[in-house]
Design an enzyme around this catalytic site. Structure first.
Site, PDB file in Angstrom:
ATOM      1  CD  GLU A  81      -1.665  -2.406   1.554  1.00  0.00           C
ATOM      2  OE1 GLU A  81      -0.518  -2.556   2.033  1.00  0.00           O
ATOM      3  OE2 GLU A  81      -2.486  -3.335   1.420  1.00  0.00           O
ATOM      4  CG  PHE A 106      -5.035  -2.012   4.103  1.00  0.00           C
ATOM      5  CD1 PHE A 106      -4.835  -2.526   5.371  1.00  0.00           C
ATOM      6  CD2 PHE A 106      -5.591  -2.833   3.133  1.00  0.00           C
ATOM      7  CE1 PHE A 106      -5.165  -3.838   5.677  1.00  0.00           C
ATOM      8  CE2 PHE A 106      -5.921  -4.153   3.429  1.00  0.00           C
ATOM      9  CZ  PHE A 106      -5.712  -4.660   4.698  1.00  0.00           C
ATOM     10  NE  ARG A 189     -16.270  -4.597  -3.450  1.00  0.00           N
ATOM     11  CZ  ARG A 189     -16.979  -5.724  -3.438  1.00  0.00           C
ATOM     12  NH1 ARG A 189     -17.600  -6.117  -2.333  1.00  0.00           N
ATOM     13  NH2 ARG A 189     -17.097  -6.454  -4.530  1.00  0.00           N
TER      14      ARG A 189
END
Length: 337
Positions: A81, A106, A189
Site C-alpha cells: 500500500e 490500509f 462497493r
C-alpha cells in the site's frame, strides 16, 4: 451465497458468515452494481490522463471494471500500500490523474505518512478511493475503518468525501477527478443501494443538501447513515415526529453556510449520524462549527460508533448492537425528544 438461511427449528432467519461481507442494501432495495468502477471507466474514456492503481484489491474496490475497460492504464501494485500511494504521487507529478484504491484501514493507518508527505504537502492530484469504511464489514478491527475520517480530516490540503449511495458515487467521480488537489473518498462497493434519486438530489463537491424538512429534529448525516436517517425519519413520522434530513457528503471542507442555517432553526434537536467513531468525525466537526459560530441548538446528540474496537460478526447484528440501524436511530431519537 445467501446472507440468510432458515433454521428448521425456527421461522426466524439465521444469519450466516456471508452476512459479514453482505451488501448494506435491505431486502428488495434498489441497487446498482459497481457504480465507482463504471463511473471511472466511463470518465477515463474521455480523459486519457486518468489511470487506476490498486494494492491487490481490484475486485474488492470495483476497480476491476476500469481494468477491463482500460487495461493499458491499470496498475496492479500487489500487497504494497505504501508503494501504491508513492506511485500514485509520482504519476500525478507527471500530469496523470491517478485513482488509487485499497481498503480504508490500509490507507488511513498504513500509508498516512506517504500520503501526507507527497500528495498532501505538494497538493498533488492523487484520488484515493477506499472500500470498507466504518462498519461495512464484520471482519473485526483489522478491517473496520472506524477512525479514517478523524485521521484524514487532520491532513492539510486533503478533501474528504463520504458518499451515501450509487448515485452519489457516480456523480462524485467526475467532480473528484476535476478537483485540483488530493481527495480521499470513502467507497461503497458491489451492489450499492440507490436512494437519493427519489429526492431531486445532485452531488456537488463541498455542498450539503437538505433532503427532507421537519420541525422536531434535524439529522445531519453522511455516507450510508444518510440512507439510515431517511429510513428513521419515515419511522418517526408514524409517531408524528417530523424529522429533517441533511446529507453532508463532503466532510472536509464542510458546507458551513448550510449547516449553520439548518442547525440555527429554533426548537429542533440536532443529531449528527455517521458510520464512524464518535471521536473526530462528522459529529465533532459539526459541533465545533456550531460552537465557533455561536449557534446553540436546543439539544445536540451524536449517533456514531463507540470509541472502542468493535466486534466481528454479521453486519445486521452489529448495526443493531452499535445503534446505527434505522430502528435503533428512531428509538434513540424518540428517547431524546
Amino acid at each position: 451465497m445467501s446472507a440468510r438461511t432458515t433454521s428448521k427449528d425456527s421461522a426466524k432467519p439465521r444469519l450466516t458468515t456471508s452476512a459479514m461481507i453482505a451488501s448494506i442494501a435491505g431486502a428488495g432495495q434498489r441497487t446498482r452494481s459497481a457504480p465507482f468502477g463504471h463511473a471511472l471507466a466511463a470518465l477515463a474514456a474521455e480523459r486519457p490522463e486518468i489511470v487506476g492503481l490498486t494494492a491487490d484489491l481490484a475486485k474488492y474496490t470495483d476497480l476491476h471494471v476500469f481494468a477491463k475497460a482500460h487495461p493499458d492504464r491499470f496498475y496492479q501494485m500487489g500487497m504494497a500500500e505504501q508503494l501504491l500511494m508513492m506511485s500514485a504521487a509520482g504519476m500525478a507529478k507527471e500530469g496523470f490523474v491517478p485513482f488509487a484504491t485499497t481498503y480504508a484501514v490500509f490507507a488511513a493507518r498504513r500509508t498516512y505518512d506517504f500520503i501526507h508527505q507527497t500528495a498532501g504537502e505538494e497538493r498533488l492530484n492523487v484520488k484515493i478511493a477506499c472500500a470498507l469504511p466504518g462498519l461495512t464489514t464484520g471482519y473485526g478491527p483489522s478491517h473496520q475503518a472506524t477512525d479514517d475520517l478523524a485521521i484524514f480530516r487532520a491532513m492539510p490540503n486533503l478533501t474528504v468525501i463520504d458518499p451515501c449511495d450509487a448515485l452519489d458515487i457516480e456523480q462524485a467521480v467526475p467532480q473528484v477527478a476535476a478537483h485540483a488537489g488530493p481527495v480521499y473518498m470513502r467507497l461503497l462497493r458491489g451492489e450499492v443501494p440507490l436512494v437519493l434519486d427519489e429526492y431531486d438530489y445532485a452531488f456537488e463537491l463541498g455542498k450539503a443538501k437538505r433532503l427532507r424538512d421537519g420541525g422536531d429534529v434535524l439529522i445531519v448525516a453522511s455516507g450510508l447513515m444518510t440512507m439510515r436517517a431517511l429510513e428513521a425519519a419515515r419511522l418517526l413520522a408514524a409517531d408524528k415526529v417530523a424529522a429533517a434530513v441533511v446529507h453532508c457528503p463532503t466532510i472536509k471542507p464542510l458546507d458551513e453556510a448550510t449547516l449553520l442555517r439548518e442547525a440555527g432553526v429554533p426548537g429542533r434537536l440536532v443529531v449528527v449520524a455517521e458510520n464512524h467513531s464518535l471521536i473526530g468525525g462528522l459529529g465533532e466537526a459539526v459541533a465545533g462549527l456550531l460552537l465557533r459560530n455561536g449557534v446553540a441548538p436546543s439539544r445536540f446528540r451524536q449517533i456514531a460508533l463507540p470509541d472502542a474496537y468493535l466486534d466481528a460478526g454479521a453486519l445486521p447484528t452489529l448495526h443493531e448492537r452499535y445503534r446505527i440501524s434505522a430502528e435503533a436511530m428512531a428509538a434513540d431519537i424518540r428517547a431524546w425528544l
